[in-house]
Motif scaffolding. Structure first.
Motif, PDB file in Angstrom:
ATOM      1  N   VAL A 101       2.189  -6.506  -1.939  1.00 52.63           N
ATOM      2  CA  VAL A 101       3.099  -7.274  -3.068  1.00 52.63           C
ATOM      3  C   VAL A 101       3.474  -6.324  -4.224  1.00 52.63           C
ATOM      4  O   VAL A 101       2.703  -5.990  -5.022  1.00 52.63           O
ATOM      5  N   LYS A 110       5.809  -6.704  -6.648  1.00 52.48           N
ATOM      6  CA  LYS A 110       6.441  -7.332  -7.975  1.00 52.48           C
ATOM      7  C   LYS A 110       6.115  -6.574  -9.365  1.00 52.48           C
ATOM      8  O   LYS A 110       4.603  -6.260  -9.057  1.00 52.48           O
ATOM      9  N   ASN A 161       8.727 -11.632  -5.826  1.00 51.53           N
ATOM     10  CA  ASN A 161       8.641 -12.878  -6.073  1.00 51.53           C
ATOM     11  C   ASN A 161       9.957 -13.348  -6.846  1.00 51.53           C
ATOM     12  O   ASN A 161      10.173 -14.593  -7.170  1.00 51.53           O
ATOM     13  N   ILE A 164       8.178 -13.949  -1.417  1.00 46.91           N
ATOM     14  CA  ILE A 164       6.944 -14.664  -1.756  1.00 46.91           C
ATOM     15  C   ILE A 164       6.892 -15.694  -2.957  1.00 46.91           C
ATOM     16  O   ILE A 164       5.991 -16.371  -2.934  1.00 46.91           O
ATOM     17  N   MET A 199       2.599 -21.043   4.670  1.00 47.30           N
ATOM     18  CA  MET A 199       2.002 -20.117   3.519  1.00 47.30           C
ATOM     19  C   MET A 199       1.284 -21.042   2.481  1.00 47.30           C
ATOM     20  O   MET A 199       1.691 -22.318   2.406  1.00 47.30           O
ATOM     21  N   MET A 231      -1.660 -21.077  -1.347  1.00 48.97           N
ATOM     22  CA  MET A 231      -2.241 -20.141  -2.138  1.00 48.97           C
ATOM     23  C   MET A 231      -3.319 -20.979  -2.487  1.00 48.97           C
ATOM     24  O   MET A 231      -3.350 -22.239  -3.036  1.00 48.97           O
ATOM     25  N   MET A 280      -4.798 -13.263  -1.013  1.00 44.60           N
ATOM     26  CA  MET A 280      -4.555 -12.467  -2.152  1.00 44.60           C
ATOM     27  C   MET A 280      -5.636 -11.396  -2.227  1.00 44.60           C
ATOM     28  O   MET A 280      -6.608 -11.468  -1.600  1.00 44.60           O
ATOM     29  N   SER A 281      -5.407 -10.636  -3.239  1.00 40.70           N
ATOM     30  CA  SER A 281      -6.441  -9.436  -3.671  1.00 40.70           C
ATOM     31  C   SER A 281      -7.846 -10.029  -3.610  1.00 40.70           C
ATOM     32  O   SER A 281      -8.814  -9.556  -3.206  1.00 40.70           O
ATOM     33  N   ARG A 314      -1.110 -11.273   1.369  1.00 44.35           N
ATOM     34  CA  ARG A 314      -0.334 -10.655   0.389  1.00 44.35           C
ATOM     35  C   ARG A 314      -1.065 -10.203  -0.588  1.00 44.35           C
ATOM     36  O   ARG A 314      -1.470 -10.748  -1.396  1.00 44.35           O
ATOM     37  N   ILE A 315      -0.957  -8.758  -0.824  1.00 45.39           N
ATOM     38  CA  ILE A 315      -1.907  -8.081  -1.426  1.00 45.39           C
ATOM     39  C   ILE A 315      -1.204  -7.201  -2.513  1.00 45.39           C
ATOM     40  O   ILE A 315      -0.450  -6.227  -2.206  1.00 45.39           O
ATOM     41  N   GLY A 316      -1.327  -7.525  -3.949  1.00 42.20           N
ATOM     42  CA  GLY A 316      -0.848  -6.569  -4.869  1.00 42.20           C
ATOM     43  C   GLY A 316      -1.599  -5.787  -5.441  1.00 42.20           C
ATOM     44  O   GLY A 316      -1.696  -4.552  -5.510  1.00 42.20           O
ATOM     45  N   THR A 317      -2.550  -6.208  -6.306  1.00 50.44           N
ATOM     46  CA  THR A 317      -3.607  -5.730  -7.271  1.00 50.44           C
ATOM     47  C   THR A 317      -4.355  -4.611  -6.472  1.00 50.44           C
ATOM     48  O   THR A 317      -4.668  -3.545  -7.023  1.00 50.44           O
ATOM     49  N   ARG A 358      -1.418  -5.463 -12.692  1.00 50.69           N
ATOM     50  CA  ARG A 358       0.154  -5.646 -13.099  1.00 50.69           C
ATOM     51  C   ARG A 358      -0.047  -5.486 -14.490  1.00 50.69           C
ATOM     52  O   ARG A 358      -0.864  -6.387 -15.342  1.00 50.69           O
TER      53      ARG A 358
HETATM   54  C1  LIG Z   1       1.542 -12.057  -6.973  1.00 50.52           C
HETATM   55  C2  LIG Z   1       1.151 -12.657  -5.872  1.00 50.52           C
HETATM   56  C3  LIG Z   1       0.545 -12.193  -4.775  1.00 50.52           C
HETATM   57  C4  LIG Z   1      -0.339 -11.094  -4.975  1.00 50.52           C
HETATM   58  O1  LIG Z   1      -1.367 -11.079  -5.868  1.00 50.52           O
HETATM   59  P1  LIG Z   1      -2.665 -10.203  -6.072  1.00 50.52           P
HETATM   60  O2  LIG Z   1      -3.779 -11.064  -6.627  1.00 50.52           O
HETATM   61  O3  LIG Z   1      -2.146  -9.163  -7.059  1.00 50.52           O
HETATM   62  O4  LIG Z   1      -3.098  -9.698  -4.894  1.00 50.52           O
HETATM   63  C5  LIG Z   1       0.208 -12.935  -3.586  1.00 50.52           C
HETATM   64  N1  LIG Z   1       0.921 -14.001  -3.390  1.00 50.52           N
HETATM   65  C6  LIG Z   1       1.896 -14.435  -4.372  1.00 50.52           C
HETATM   66  C7  LIG Z   1       2.737 -15.416  -3.815  1.00 50.52           C
HETATM   67  C8  LIG Z   1       2.191 -13.743  -5.378  1.00 50.52           C
HETATM   68  O5  LIG Z   1       3.114 -14.354  -6.158  1.00 50.52           O
END
Ligand SMILES: *Cc1c(COP(=O)(O)O)cnc(C)c1O
Length: 224
Positions: free
Chosen positions: A23, A25, A46, A67, A151, A153, A195-196, A211-214, A220
């Motif tokens: 991820v 963004k 996103n 996403i 999907m 969250m 997610m993370s 879906r992994i960002g951090t 961020r």
């Molecule tokens: C930002 C986001 C993520 C990733 O989040 P992290 O906590 O940074 O891994 C995953 N899914 C969606 C829909 C997001 O908006």
């Protein structure tokens, strides 16, 4: 640790059959390129605007995943290059995606976003809304979209029991939908959750895409 090392250690920690969506963004293209050079191909954004900006600067074999909440009037900007839209949260959006996809003669893969969190603010369909979408004539006539899975969250909380329950709920709903609407269609196979902070729980519950960002790019900074 750097981005490349983070990707390597995540790959070791995550089963082979679970896909990692990086991820990206708010991240600069230089960060995405570092991830790409470490072998990462699937990137999640996103905002339509960020996909439009980054896509021409990245290699062609990147798979772009949408996403975040998608507005109908912006579908046209990503329709030709999007790999998977995770965030289909209304029949109207699905019909609009279908119309844009038909214009360019493409079949676009989508996931239905299901609301599993206790927070009010998160987008997504209820189980009932998803069922009536799948029963609708509009969906049955939509020949240029393909629903590949679901999907969701989980609630943003430290309460692991609650998060686990929400992922379990989504996983059982996934099975119900597959048995009722997709018996002859093995393309309904993806469960995008985790997610993370909660991907381990999501994988335990049957996730096929995290879906992994951090955990890849670090915290961020929205003020940049
Ligand atoms: C930002 C986001 C993520 C990733 O989040 P992290 O906590 O940074 O891994 C995953 N899914 C969606 C829909 C997001 O908006």
């Amino acid at each position: 640790m750097g981005i490349a090392e983070n990707i390597t250690s995540l790959r070791k920690a995550i089963p082979q059959n679970v896909e990692i969506i990086a991820v990206s963004k708010t991240r600069p293209v230089t960060d995405l390129l570092t991830a790409y050079n470490a072998g990462q191909r699937a990137f999640g954004e996103n905002k339509v605007q960020e996909i439009i900006q980054k896509q021409p600067l990245m290699p062609d074999d990147v798979e772009w995943h949408m996403i975040g909440h998608l507005q109908s009037n912006k579908i046209k900007y990503i329709i030709s290059r999007i790999h998977l839209i995770h965030s289909v949260d209304s029949l109207k959006l699905l019909v609009d995606i279908n119309r844009e996809a038909a214009k360019i003669n493409r079949i676009v893969d989508c996931l239905l976003q299901i609301h599993i969190a206790s927070e009010e603010s998160k987008f997504g369909l209820s189980f009932d809304e998803a069922s009536s979408l799948l029963n609708s004539d509009e969906y049955k006539k939509a020949s240029h979209i393909r629903i590949r899975g679901l999907m969701g969250m989980a609630t943003f909380t430290d309460d692991e029991i609650q998060v686990r329950q929400e992922f379990d709920q989504l996983a059982s709903f996934f099975k119900v939908i597959r048995e009722k609407w997709f018996t002859t269609n093995t393309m309904f196979s993806e469960l995008s959750m985790g997610m993370s902070g909660d991907y381990k729980l999501a994988i335990d519950a049957g996730s096929t895409m995290v879906r992994i960002g951090t955990s890849i790019f670090g915290e961020r900074n929205y003020n940049l």
